[in-house]
Scaffold this motif. Structure first.
Motif, mmCIF file in Angstrom:
data_model
loop_
_atom_site.group_PDB
_atom_site.id
_atom_site.type_symbol
_atom_site.label_atom_id
_atom_site.label_comp_id
_atom_site.label_asym_id
_atom_site.label_seq_id
_atom_site.Cartn_x
_atom_site.Cartn_y
_atom_site.Cartn_z
ATOM 1 N N LEU A 1 -20.783 -14.812 16.404
ATOM 2 C CA LEU A 1 -22.243 -14.795 16.232
ATOM 3 C C LEU A 1 -22.629 -15.240 14.819
ATOM 4 O O LEU A 1 -22.072 -14.750 13.834
ATOM 5 N N ALA B 1 -30.109 -10.143 17.767
ATOM 6 C CA ALA B 1 -29.566 -10.789 18.973
ATOM 7 C C ALA B 1 -29.171 -9.696 19.952
ATOM 8 O O ALA B 1 -28.950 -8.548 19.566
ATOM 9 N N TRP C 1 -24.166 -13.943 23.138
ATOM 10 C CA TRP C 1 -25.361 -13.414 22.473
ATOM 11 C C TRP C 1 -26.585 -14.282 22.710
ATOM 12 O O TRP C 1 -26.486 -15.500 22.726
ATOM 13 N N GLU C 2 -27.695 -13.605 22.836
ATOM 14 C CA GLU C 2 -28.974 -14.310 22.958
ATOM 15 C C GLU C 2 -29.783 -13.995 21.697
ATOM 16 O O GLU C 2 -29.983 -12.810 21.363
ATOM 17 N N HIS C 3 -30.225 -15.033 21.004
ATOM 18 C CA HIS C 3 -31.025 -14.798 19.798
ATOM 19 C C HIS C 3 -32.415 -14.295 20.163
ATOM 20 O O HIS C 3 -33.028 -14.779 21.109
#
Ligand code: FRU
Length: 498
Positions: A37, A78, A86-88
């Motif tokens: 990340l 995130a 991971w999604e920001h």
């Protein structure tokens, strides 16, 4: 929307606009990590506020949305369903109030807790009044896990107790019975300390005690303390300043809730590499203790030369893989990559029972790559080699490489990156005994610009950054001074997280 929320929202929008301007350009840099990340652009340091909320994992991080160097610190954000992909999310907390706004300060490291269907965060607001550092502890909450509201009567802890000093930061909380406990990093008279506070509501905090402190041999300031129960004991981890090569320690012992003091018996290092700092842990819904660290180092560390060449590409820093913590029978901390990292695995290469001779080109023509997981099990007892290990990120010219090596005579494990590229320097080392059955297992996670190494199931960890050219992707297993018996070797190509 009240005034505090409005100022906060404005500060977030301004910061997001800054990131948007460079985000696409930054994404093109071939040295961006593929499965660790990072912030979408610019500077990142400590992971903070780790929490599982409504089933999803949330990670926040120290973030400068205006520059690839430290300053003006916000909390980036995130989330993930599996600790790996991971999604920001939009910036969670931005400096916007007098107690948390300063070019050389901001929203410093803190923690989060899922409580009352909300994420509650305690962070350190860090500012300067002239020459005087002002570090105060503040509360922010979120109902949806995305938008955070600063508590209107912040700070909830406006100053340090007599046992501490103006270095007073990195709050970390837990709940025991109906009481909230907070441990904070501080120092006094050149001795690092972890200070303890208690509260019934997370708003009114009362200073209780010095939970633990340096006796003069454990650092001058303790950053990022984290205190938690594990396998029947209590563990304190912290990032000491002023302790030479050592920049991450754990203490294992027993905690007395009455007096608020921690009696520790065992200590050890969290990671022997150059770039693993300010780790933080949390307990997830399946009661695992999971730790993430920051992959870079500070300019005050003795080996520091630079923050790395990616600064020129407008980004700097990343977050480690998740490590699951346990204690072994001697109360040493074991840190193993979370099993979810297996979700990164692509094509697999597998060998069994081979005797390696010096100079044999065992792997080189069969596998290569920047992003690999390598698991190698040596029969040390039945090997005559003086050294054995893995060359990673080899170039056309053989001398370009990073060397993960075990010395069978001195029992020293090392990572030598001095020939990795034209900027990395140094050899990181630790003593690592073979297991009782005479074997040694090395597990290596190589990403574009970093190597996380785990020996013997996480008994020793070593994390280092390197910056080779993307074309340097060769690997080789080697031994010197005799033969080395390989019990098994697995190599997986790892997939990018997107
Ligand atoms: C650790 C640290 C913390 C502080 C933060 C500031 O790396 O120095 O003590 O809260 O970074 O960004």
């Amino acid at each position: 929307m009240n005034e505090i929320d409005r100022r906060h929202q404005e500060a977030i929008e301004k910061a997001e606009a800054s990131v948007s301007q460079v985000r696409e350009e930054v994404a093109k840099d071939p040295r961006r990590m593929k499965y660790h990340l990072m912030a979408p652009a610019y500077w990142i340091n400590d992971p903070c506020g780790l929490v599982q909320f409504q089933g999803e994992y949330h990670i926040f991080y120290q973030f400068n949305p205006y520059s690839p160097l430290w300053g003006d610190i916000h909390w980036g954000h995130a989330k993930s369903r599996d600790l790996v992909h991971w999604e920001h999310l939009p910036i969670a907390i931005a400096p916007s109030e007098p107690y948390d706004t300063h070019p050389k300060g901001g929203i410093f490291t803190g923690c989060a807790m899922a409580d009352d269907d909300k994420i509650k965060v305690i962070y350190c607001g860090s500012t300067w009044a002239g020459e005087n550092l002002r570090q105060v502890q503040c509360l922010a909450t979120s109902q949806d896990g995305i938008r955070f509201h600063k508590y209107e009567h912040n700070p909830v802890i406006p100053g340090f107790p007599p046992e501490g000093s103006e270095n007073f930061r990195d709050p970390n909380i837990w709940k025991h019975g109906d009481t909230y406990y907070m441990v904070l990093g501080s120092c006094k008279d050149n001795r690092g300390k972890a200070l303890l506070y208690t509260s019934k509501d997370m708003v009114d905090w009362e200073y209780k005690s010095v939970l633990a402190e340096s006796d003069g041999s454990l650092g001058t300031m303790w950053e990022c303390p984290d205190f938690f129960p594990l396998d029947g004991k209590y563990v304190l981890i912290f990032s000491p300043m002023g302790l030479g090569k050592v920049k991450g320690l754990y203490l294992v012992g027993d905690f007395d809730y009455e007096s608020g003091t921690f009696h520790w018996q065992t200590k050890g290092e969290l990671d022997y590499g150059f770039e693993y700092y300010a780790p933080q842990t949390f307990e997830d819904n399946s009661h695992r203790r999971v730790m993430f660290g920051w992959l870079n180092s500070w300019d005050w560390m003795p080996w520091f030369t630079s923050f790395g060449p990616t600064v020129e590409q407008n980004w700097c820093g990343s977050i480690s893989l998740p490590r699951v913590l346990h204690l072994d029978e001697e109360n040493r901390l074991i840190c193993e990559p979370a099993e979810e990292t297996a979700a990164l695995r692509g094509e697999r290469f597998h060998w069994e029972s081979a005797v390696l001779l010096p100079g044999s080109r065992f792997i080189r023509d069969r596998v290569s790559g920047e992003c690999l997981e390598i698991e190698i099990k040596w029969d040390i007892l039945n090997s005559s080699a003086k050294q054995a290990g893995v060359y990673l990120r080899m170039g056309e010219e053989e001398k370009i490489r990073t060397v993960v090596q075990y010395d069978l005579g001195t029992q020293e494990l090392s990572v030598d990156r001095s020939q990795a590229d034209n900027c990395s320097k140094g050899i990181s080392r630790c003593t690592c005994l073979p297991e009782a059955d005479g074997t040694l297992t090395l597990r290596i996670f190589a990403d574009t610009s970093c190597i996380e190494l785990f020996a013997n199931g996480g008994k020793s960890c070593m994390t280092n950054l390197i910056y080779p050219d993307p074309t340097c992707d060769g690997i080789e297993i080697f031994c010197r001074g005799g033969s080395a018996k390989l019990l098994s070797l697995d190599i997986w190509k790892l997939n990018p997280i997107g």
